[in-house]
Design a protein around this motif. Sequence first.
Motif, PDB file in Angstrom:
ATOM      1  N   VAL A 225       0.851  -1.191   0.000  1.00  0.00           N
ATOM      2  CA  VAL A 225       0.000   0.000   0.000  1.00  0.00           C
ATOM      3  C   VAL A 225       0.891   1.246   0.000  1.00  0.00           C
ATOM      4  O   VAL A 225       2.021   1.198   0.493  1.00  0.00           O
ATOM      5  CB  VAL A 225      -0.940   0.008   1.235  1.00  0.00           C
ATOM      6  N   ASP A 226       0.384   2.325  -0.554  1.00  0.00           N
ATOM      7  CA  ASP A 226       1.128   3.582  -0.501  1.00  0.00           C
ATOM      8  C   ASP A 226       1.136   4.107   0.930  1.00  0.00           C
ATOM      9  O   ASP A 226       0.163   3.946   1.668  1.00  0.00           O
ATOM     10  CB  ASP A 226       0.495   4.627  -1.427  1.00  0.00           C
ATOM     11  N   CYS A 348       4.805  -0.151   2.431  1.00  0.00           N
ATOM     12  CA  CYS A 348       4.921   0.790   1.318  1.00  0.00           C
ATOM     13  C   CYS A 348       6.244   0.560   0.599  1.00  0.00           C
ATOM     14  O   CYS A 348       7.090  -0.227   1.052  1.00  0.00           O
ATOM     15  CB  CYS A 348       4.798   2.222   1.809  1.00  0.00           C
ATOM     16  N   VAL A 349       6.451   1.251  -0.494  1.00  0.00           N
ATOM     17  CA  VAL A 349       7.641   1.038  -1.312  1.00  0.00           C
ATOM     18  C   VAL A 349       8.918   1.333  -0.525  1.00  0.00           C
ATOM     19  O   VAL A 349       9.957   0.700  -0.754  1.00  0.00           O
ATOM     20  CB  VAL A 349       7.561   1.898  -2.598  1.00  0.00           C
ATOM     21  N   ASP A 350       8.847   2.258   0.442  1.00  0.00           N
ATOM     22  CA  ASP A 350      10.033   2.603   1.235  1.00  0.00           C
ATOM     23  C   ASP A 350      10.521   1.443   2.095  1.00  0.00           C
ATOM     24  O   ASP A 350      11.682   1.427   2.526  1.00  0.00           O
ATOM     25  CB  ASP A 350       9.734   3.788   2.171  1.00  0.00           C
ATOM     26  N   GLU A 351       9.632   0.497   2.388  1.00  0.00           N
ATOM     27  CA  GLU A 351       9.928  -0.551   3.368  1.00  0.00           C
ATOM     28  C   GLU A 351      10.232  -1.906   2.738  1.00  0.00           C
ATOM     29  O   GLU A 351      10.368  -2.901   3.453  1.00  0.00           O
ATOM     30  CB  GLU A 351       8.750  -0.709   4.332  1.00  0.00           C
ATOM     31  N   SER A 379       4.364   4.331  -9.763  1.00  0.00           N
ATOM     32  CA  SER A 379       5.233   5.449 -10.138  1.00  0.00           C
ATOM     33  C   SER A 379       5.937   6.074  -8.935  1.00  0.00           C
ATOM     34  O   SER A 379       6.868   6.864  -9.099  1.00  0.00           O
ATOM     35  CB  SER A 379       4.424   6.526 -10.865  1.00  0.00           C
ATOM     36  N   ILE A 380       5.509   5.741  -7.713  1.00  0.00           N
ATOM     37  CA  ILE A 380       6.119   6.314  -6.512  1.00  0.00           C
ATOM     38  C   ILE A 380       7.473   5.667  -6.257  1.00  0.00           C
ATOM     39  O   ILE A 380       7.602   4.447  -6.229  1.00  0.00           O
ATOM     40  CB  ILE A 380       5.194   6.135  -5.291  1.00  0.00           C
ATOM     41  N   LYS A 381       8.479   6.509  -6.066  1.00  0.00           N
ATOM     42  CA  LYS A 381       9.827   6.018  -5.828  1.00  0.00           C
ATOM     43  C   LYS A 381      10.105   5.925  -4.325  1.00  0.00           C
ATOM     44  O   LYS A 381       9.603   6.734  -3.545  1.00  0.00           O
ATOM     45  CB  LYS A 381      10.858   6.944  -6.470  1.00  0.00           C
ATOM     46  N   PRO A 382      10.896   4.938  -3.913  1.00  0.00           N
ATOM     47  CA  PRO A 382      11.192   4.784  -2.469  1.00  0.00           C
ATOM     48  C   PRO A 382      12.022   5.930  -1.916  1.00  0.00           C
ATOM     49  O   PRO A 382      12.881   6.489  -2.609  1.00  0.00           O
ATOM     50  CB  PRO A 382      11.948   3.460  -2.403  1.00  0.00           C
ATOM     51  N   GLU A 383      11.752   6.282  -0.669  1.00  0.00           N
ATOM     52  CA  GLU A 383      12.530   7.265   0.066  1.00  0.00           C
ATOM     53  C   GLU A 383      13.133   6.585   1.289  1.00  0.00           C
ATOM     54  O   GLU A 383      12.600   5.587   1.771  1.00  0.00           O
ATOM     55  CB  GLU A 383      11.645   8.435   0.514  1.00  0.00           C
ATOM     56  N   PRO A 384      14.240   7.117   1.829  1.00  0.00           N
ATOM     57  CA  PRO A 384      14.846   6.488   3.019  1.00  0.00           C
ATOM     58  C   PRO A 384      13.877   6.467   4.193  1.00  0.00           C
ATOM     59  O   PRO A 384      13.150   7.434   4.426  1.00  0.00           O
ATOM     60  CB  PRO A 384      16.056   7.388   3.311  1.00  0.00           C
TER      61      PRO A 384
END
Length: 421
Positions: A225-226, A348-351, A379-384
């Motif tokens: 999920v976002d 989410c993509v970050d994890e 399209s969402i890119k991972p962040e730290p």
Amino acid sequence: MSFETLNLNPRIQRAIKDEGYTEPTPIQAQAIPCVLEGRDLLAAAQTGTGKTAAFTLPMLEKLGGTEGGGRRHVRALVLTPTRELAAQVHQSVRTYGKYLKLKSAEIYGGVSIGPQTRALRNGVDILVATPGRLLDHLNQGHVDLGRVEVLVLDEADRMLDMGFIHDIKKIIATLPASRQNLLFSATFSAEIKRLSGSILNDPALIKVAADNTTAERIRQTVHPVDKAKKADLLAHLIGTNDWQQVLVFTRTKHGADKLSKRLAREGLASTSIHGNKTQAARMKALKAFKDGRVRVLVATDVAARGIDIDKLGQVVNFDLPEVAEDYVHRIGRTGRAGNAGEAFSLVCVDERHLLHRIEKMTNSRIEKVMVDGFHPDPSIKPEPVKKRGGGQRRGSFGGRKPQGSAAGSGQRNGEFRRRAR
């Protein structure tokens, strides 16, 4: 095997029967005879396996044969990582030792030190304590540990994660050289093996599960999920599935409060517990959750230690933990006492890298299930991932430099070290 075959004191047997237990769990069946033989013990047991009674019962048996007489002194010391776990262990001591003439006390921070000081000065046989507050009492001369016969390190892996290794060493230095040592851990990490090698003498080794595996009775699911939609998805899952008692983990104290308030606005009775709350506030919140007056309890890792609810149905990782081993501790809050449980992780993509660590550690692939209406945006890119304590990762045994630390002093996350005293 029944408890009767363990030949425990009839008064302890009576207390066990009062609780409705007739057969020991696997960890109890293996650990109790070893402890009664006087051996040191290194035991790997996940939460919910009955490990507290595995050391409480034989400890009471050993001390109960020589009760009373003269001024009491600390004969058994149990160290735990958090106040909640200390309270849980002390309750176990009181429950199974209620027909014995032994005195016990619990020592931890977050509450007035005065009543604890009076209890220690009056004399106790069994002391359950967190390392920080116990050191306070030792430094002020309130307690003498020079005649301790049994030392128990409960959830030793958690104590190492929280940076208590130096406190533990200082405490052990005050104990007599001749004593029995019992070390319990959810995992057998390299740090735990190193610690056990410095404390234990020819220990019996007990494992009730393979290294770093999660309980088979817990069904585990990942919902991709976002990040911005996590709270909505959580509210959807609770409402759609009609979950009545849900424990939710967040990475930070602020996140716990924020999520709790958000769920309350959605009509879901919710509260939070974390290290910034007083012990009284934490116990009040936990009681409301256990009594069913609160549907959702949002917690940080450190505050959730010691939560013991036999039939807790669901645990949700709103944020994945930074340390993979924490996942095992978290989901172990459900599936206790032989009951089935469910663990859900909102990822989410970050994890994704954190999920990969968990799957590698547990040597398993967790089922991924998309929820309609909550599919992540590709399209969402991972962040730290923001780390706790202003970017410092917790240190490990041996004082290696924490990632993100410029000092390299081996100091641990301040929340853990201060708040769990």
